[in-house]
Design an enzyme around this catalytic site. Structure first.
Site, mmCIF file in Angstrom:
data_model
loop_
_atom_site.group_PDB
_atom_site.id
_atom_site.type_symbol
_atom_site.label_atom_id
_atom_site.label_comp_id
_atom_site.label_asym_id
_atom_site.label_seq_id
_atom_site.Cartn_x
_atom_site.Cartn_y
_atom_site.Cartn_z
ATOM 1 N N LYS A 1 -12.469 -6.264 2.893
ATOM 2 C CA LYS A 1 -11.828 -5.199 2.113
ATOM 3 C C LYS A 1 -10.767 -4.433 2.906
ATOM 4 C CE LYS A 1 -13.793 -5.592 -1.917
ATOM 5 N NZ LYS A 1 -13.215 -5.468 -3.245
HETATM 6 C C1 LIG Z 1 -19.299 -8.138 0.762
HETATM 7 C C2 LIG Z 1 -18.432 -8.409 -0.410
HETATM 8 N N1 LIG Z 1 -18.316 -9.677 -0.832
HETATM 9 C C3 LIG Z 1 -17.554 -9.989 -1.899
HETATM 10 C C4 LIG Z 1 -16.890 -9.024 -2.611
HETATM 11 C C5 LIG Z 1 -16.093 -9.411 -3.823
HETATM 12 O O1 LIG Z 1 -14.722 -9.314 -3.595
HETATM 13 P P1 LIG Z 1 -13.715 -8.882 -4.739
HETATM 14 O O2 LIG Z 1 -13.962 -7.421 -5.000
HETATM 15 O O3 LIG Z 1 -12.368 -9.144 -4.171
HETATM 16 O O4 LIG Z 1 -14.036 -9.684 -5.969
HETATM 17 C C6 LIG Z 1 -16.995 -7.688 -2.206
HETATM 18 C C7 LIG Z 1 -16.362 -6.615 -2.964
HETATM 19 O O5 LIG Z 1 -16.738 -5.475 -2.922
HETATM 20 C C8 LIG Z 1 -17.776 -7.369 -1.070
HETATM 21 O O6 LIG Z 1 -17.894 -6.110 -0.627
#
Ligand SMILES: Cc1ncc(COP(=O)(O)O)c(C=O)c1O
Length: 370
Positions: A40
């Protein structure tokens, strides 16, 4: 001289040594290498830099976001480095470790107590964040669930970086989903440049990003109760899986004990789906994005007492993991049939990204699938 934000991106890829697919090498892109410890950092930095360029953000301003975890932590880190006040709306599910991290970076935290109509806190948090944005002068709302700049970060930065790390190509990329930033941006880039790479998306059981029953689940960082606008073209996804909490956690614990790699729940979920995908003979190289680190989950996924309290299997070995993989079936190969776009939420939640979504034609696009 380097700045802490210069450390965002350029994360390494590793290949698993003891756990592999029937035919494929399984690779992990280790996003914990970003300075605030997760993928992120990429959209957070990108969105902040875009806002700065557009004159929407200047030192001393307030960044307001709804996030129960990683995105809030990334904003807090960047805010501390660049001199922004950061206000994060979390909910009672947010772990103590994440709250501590937000506070360590000096962010202000509001804990939203009211559940929304899906039983989660997403909509309540977003609505309040938008209200605060209207009330607080000189404030900026990244709006990660609606602002397409989130997906742009992965289209412009993460995806080309992946492509450069695999010059011989990838047969599949497995992505966990929540705001759809990773899915939207990486699927767009790969379908434009490497259409032969299969895009596999993994959601939590209980989330309704791709329709289906809505109920509580334990997987952190995954799921939503609608298809986010960041997934502007759902057709670019080849295959969708919904992975049970327990299978994902068994994958995490097995990875720690048998590969020495400590990952978060969303990576465990991705690994279960990757092992399934890797059962096909044509799959030689499959990549999972390891979005964060298991250190964030030492009190939950990696804590036997917590696992027992949730009545979850404590076994962590490749055989048990492969049994979980055997039970997993593909949820959909026709994403348009399971699309759950709710464009009315842009108005109901009063999203500040509405104009941008209109200008890009995103709203018209997703309406085709409503
Ligand atoms: C640890 C983790 N994996 C996957 C995701 C999913 O990513 P996206 O929000 O880009 O769909 C997030 C999103 O908060 C996350 O914090």
């Amino acid at each position: 001289m380097a700045h802490v934000t210069d450390l965002v991106g350029n994360t390494p890829c590793i290949t698993m040594q003891n756990i592999s697919g029937k035919y494929a090498n399984l690779h992990l892109k280790i996003e914990r290498g970003n300075p605030a410890g997760s993928i992120k950092d990429r959209p957070a930095l990108y969105m902040i830099e875009q806002a700065e360029k557009m004159g929407k953000l200047k030192p001393g301003d307030t960044i307001i976001e709804s996030s129960s975890g990683n995105f809030g932590i990334s904003l807090a880190m960047i805010g501390a480095a660049k001199g922004y006040h950061v206000l994060i709306l979390v909910d009672p599910k947010t772990t103590q470790a994440n709250l501590n991290m937000l506070k360590a970076y000096g962010a202000e935290v509001i804990v939203v107590q009211e559940k929304d109509d899906s039983g989660s806190y997403h909509k309540t948090r977003i609505k309040l964040a938008n209200e605060l944005h209207r009330e607080i002068p000189n404030s900026f709302r990244p709006d990660q669930c609606f602002n397409p700049t989130n997906a742009d970060a992965h289209y412009n930065i993460t995806a080309p970086e992946i492509a450069s790390q695999f010059p011989d190509g990838l047969d599949a990329i497995v992505l966990a989903v929540s705001t759809g930033g990773q899915t939207g941006g990486i699927s767009r880039y790969f379908k434009e440049h490497y259409p032969q790479t299969k895009i596999v998306v993994v959601d939590a059981i209980g989330s309704s990003i791709f329709s289906g029953d809505e109920h509580g689940y334990l997987l952190p960082g995954m799921g939503l109760s609608w298809t986010p606008t960041n997934i502007e073209n759902i057709n670019l996804i080849d295959e969708i899986y919904k992975v049970p909490d327990e299978s994902a956690f068994i994958a995490c614990r097995t990875l720690a004990k048998h590969e020495g790699i400590l990952v978060g729940g969303s990576t465990g979920a991705s690994l279960v789906a990757a092992l399934k995908v890797a059962e096909a003979e044509e799959m030689k190289d499959v990549l999972c994005l390891a979005s964060d680190s298991g250190e964030r989950y030492l009190n939950t996924i990696y804590n036997d007492d917590w696992m027992k309290s949730q009545h979850l299997n404590l076994k962590a070995d490749p055989e048990t993991l492969l049994k979980e993989v055997k039970q997993l079936t593909v949820y959909s190969q026709q994403p348009t049939k399971v699309a759950n776009y709710k464009p009315y939420l842009i108005d109901t939640l009063e999203s500040p990204s509405k104009q941008l979504l209109f200008e890009r034609g995103s709203i018209n696009h997703i309406k085709e699938y409503v």
